[in-house]
Design an enzyme around this catalytic site. Structure first.
Site, PDB file in Angstrom:
ATOM      1  N   LYS A  20       5.023   9.268   8.770  1.00 38.99           N
ATOM      2  CA  LYS A  20       4.807   8.761  10.127  1.00 38.99           C
ATOM      3  C   LYS A  20       5.821   9.283  11.156  1.00 38.99           C
ATOM      4  O   LYS A  20       5.619  10.337  11.708  1.00 38.99           O
ATOM      5  CB  LYS A  20       4.740   7.238  10.110  1.00 38.99           C
ATOM      6  CG  LYS A  20       3.611   6.757   9.146  1.00 38.99           C
ATOM      7  CD  LYS A  20       3.044   5.452   9.547  1.00 38.99           C
ATOM      8  CE  LYS A  20       2.057   4.909   8.527  1.00 38.99           C
ATOM      9  NZ  LYS A  20       0.674   5.251   8.769  1.00 38.99           N
ATOM     10  N   TYR A  59       0.860  -1.186   0.000  1.00 33.87           N
ATOM     11  CA  TYR A  59       0.000   0.000   0.000  1.00 33.87           C
ATOM     12  C   TYR A  59       0.896   1.235   0.000  1.00 33.87           C
ATOM     13  O   TYR A  59       1.835   1.327   0.787  1.00 33.87           O
ATOM     14  CB  TYR A  59      -0.874  -0.016   1.260  1.00 33.87           C
ATOM     15  CG  TYR A  59      -1.761   1.191   1.449  1.00 33.87           C
ATOM     16  CD1 TYR A  59      -2.859   1.407   0.628  1.00 33.87           C
ATOM     17  CD2 TYR A  59      -1.512   2.111   2.470  1.00 33.87           C
ATOM     18  CE1 TYR A  59      -3.700   2.507   0.816  1.00 33.87           C
ATOM     19  CE2 TYR A  59      -2.340   3.206   2.664  1.00 33.87           C
ATOM     20  CZ  TYR A  59      -3.434   3.394   1.843  1.00 33.87           C
ATOM     21  OH  TYR A  59      -4.253   4.476   2.027  1.00 33.87           O
ATOM     22  N   ASP A 119       9.248   2.711  -0.465  1.00 31.40           N
ATOM     23  CA  ASP A 119       8.242   3.371   0.372  1.00 31.40           C
ATOM     24  C   ASP A 119       8.544   2.978   1.812  1.00 31.40           C
ATOM     25  O   ASP A 119       8.246   1.859   2.246  1.00 31.40           O
ATOM     26  CB  ASP A 119       6.837   2.916  -0.045  1.00 31.40           C
ATOM     27  CG  ASP A 119       5.751   3.570   0.810  1.00 31.40           C
ATOM     28  OD1 ASP A 119       6.083   4.075   1.902  1.00 31.40           O
ATOM     29  OD2 ASP A 119       4.584   3.564   0.390  1.00 31.40           O
TER      30      ASP A 119
HETATM   31  N1  HOZ Z   1      -4.594   1.867   6.769  1.00 29.61           N
HETATM   32  C1  HOZ Z   1      -3.897   2.845   7.553  1.00 29.61           C
HETATM   33  C2  HOZ Z   1      -2.679   2.197   8.175  1.00 29.61           C
HETATM   34  N2  HOZ Z   1      -2.017   1.281   7.340  1.00 29.61           N
HETATM   35  C3  HOZ Z   1      -4.836   3.385   8.581  1.00 29.61           C
HETATM   36  C4  HOZ Z   1      -4.538   4.772   8.974  1.00 29.61           C
HETATM   37  C5  HOZ Z   1      -5.537   5.334   9.985  1.00 29.61           C
HETATM   38  O1  HOZ Z   1      -6.676   4.874  10.012  1.00 29.61           O
HETATM   39  O2  HOZ Z   1      -5.196   6.231  10.731  1.00 29.61           O
END
Ligand code: HOZ
Length: 430
Positions: free
Chosen positions: A271, A148, A243
């Site tokens: 992050k 992702y 990434d």
């Molecule tokens: N899918 C995101 C983490 N891989 C979620 C982020 C969120 O909901 O804050």
């Protein structure tokens, strides 16, 4: 499955939220759809804990999906944010903080000579693709099933994370015309990558990969896979993009590229570099970065890019993670957790294994740690959901999806890990 826990204020908030926000949440995985039950509405957080709307305390293993590496509300981070906020929230003009942060990132990640700050990982990955296409004059990109890279159109094809959680790996609303430029290959299949390059290598602008995937649960790339990628990208003039939004400053100070000893052309970060506020970045060699406006023809911009308050939180976090022994401690605590969980599961006769890299971990209801997308998909999701709810009832908050990685902070001390394992003794038996 619903949690038996009494959650009156969470239930009330969730019911209200669903009236004004689609699904009641601002990011899909938060809605608990795949595990069932009511999401916890966080009222405050400190160190390894957060408290929900019912004032119930949880040991937190998502840490805002990675950023809270020094623990929630670290006093130095909070003080830096307060100081910066008092000087003004946003200027839309450059600041010294941005210079310092760029210098710091270039120092810590040697493959990055120049970096641009943005506000989210999605923006950073999307802009990197545009840069690679602009610099190479080619349209095609390669990504890998289950990886992702945020929710830009070209990248929402067979992506992991929330899309996997909801069982639909490609988003509706992505025009076929965009998706057709995205080739999706199998993670960890070096031969397939090599074959595709042999056929159409001169049409590929970039290959984007999570070198340690965190969006189809945790999955490590094999060294051979990344070495092959490095070789074919160099041979065919394609941009190799790591990434490291999740793995950057999380699996090691220099990220996954330091662990593997492989330098990508471009790196996408997010992050941890924001310390909990919206900072992301993309960077690489100056020769590539000069294609970006105002120097080159690839446009990219943002009012909140390099926001002074966010940069203050990020810089303070980057300072804290460079304290001596930080990663040794973080890695040791994460290992204590995963080894402890494996032992408890074995004692309970549950088919389970776990993996840890630095402060990031994966849990698998499977006999072996998966190294392919197919074996990851074969993990027992129903068993995970049961475990998730039993842990939640015992005061431990795991990612509400079998396809997300977990995160440990420097504040997860031995007592916190022990309390987690005590909860797991009950949860594995559930
Ligand atoms: N899918 C995101 C983490 N891989 C979620 C982020 C969120 O909901 O804050």
């Amino acid at each position: 499955m619903t949690s038996p826990t009494h959650t009156s204020n969470n239930d009330t908030l969730f019911a209200r939220a669903q009236l004004t926000t689609p699904g009641g949440v601002n990011s899909p995985v938060r809605a608990f759809r795949s595990v069932g039950g009511t999401p916890r509405f966080v009222s405050r957080a400190e160190g390894p804990y957060f408290w929900d709307a019912d004032e119930r305390r949880y040991i937190d293993y998502i840490g805002s999906w990675g950023p809270a590496i020094v623990g929630h509300a670290h006093p130095e981070v909070v003080a830096a944010v307060q100081e910066a906020a008092a000087r003004g929230l946003s200027f839309g003009a450059p600041t010294e903080g941005e210079v310092l942060m760029a210098e710091e990132i270039c120092k810590l990640v040697p493959s990055i000579e120049q970096v641009r700050l943005v506000s989210s990982g999605t923006e950073a990955a999307m802009s990197t693709i545009r840069l690679a296409r602009g610099a190479t004059g080619r349209d095609a990109i390669i990504k890998f099933e289950g990886c992702y890279h945020g929710h830009a159109d070209s990248l929402l094809v067979k992506a992991g994370s929330g899309l996997l959680t909801f069982g639909n790996p490609t988003s509706a609303g992505v025009p076929e015309d965009f998706a057709k430029h995205t080739l999706v290959l199998d993670y960890n299949d070096a031969q397939q990558l090599e074959d595709v390059f042999a056929r159409i290598g001169d049409q590929i602008s970039c290959v984007m990969v999570e070198p340690i995937a965190g969006n189809m649960n945790l999955m490590r790339a094999t060294p051979e896979f990344l070495q092959t990628m490095r070789r074919v990208c160099t041979q065919y003039g394609a941009v190799m993009v790591f990434d490291e939004v999740m793995s950057g400053f999380r699996v090691a100070l220099g990220g996954a590229q330091a662990l593997y000893g492989i330098a990508p052309d471009m790196t996408v970060l997010g992050k941890v570099i924001g310390g909990g506020l919206p900072v992301a970045a993309f960077g690489g060699p100056a020769a590539l970065m000069r294609h970006l406006a105002p120097l080159g023809g690839v446009y990219q911009a943002g009012t909140l890019s390099g926001n002074p308050v966010a940069v203050a939180a990020g810089m303070t976090t980057l300072k804290l993670i460079q304290q001596p022994g930080f990663y040794e401690h973080l890695g040791a605590q994460t290992l204590k957790l995963t080894q402890g969980l494996s032992t408890v599961a074995r004692e309970a006769g549950v088919t389970f294994c776990a993996d840890a890299v630095g402060g990031m971990f994966g849990m698998y209801f499977a006999p072996e740690v998966p190294v392919t997308y197919a074996t990851m998909m074969a993990c027992d999701k129903t068993r995970f959901n049961r475990f998730f709810h039993a842990m939640l009832d015992a005061g431990v908050y795991l990612a509400p999806s079998a396809f997300e990685a977990g995160f440990v902070s420097a504040k997860h001390d031995d007592a916190v890990i022990e309390a987690t394992l005590a909860a797991a003794r009950i949860a594995f038996a559930a």
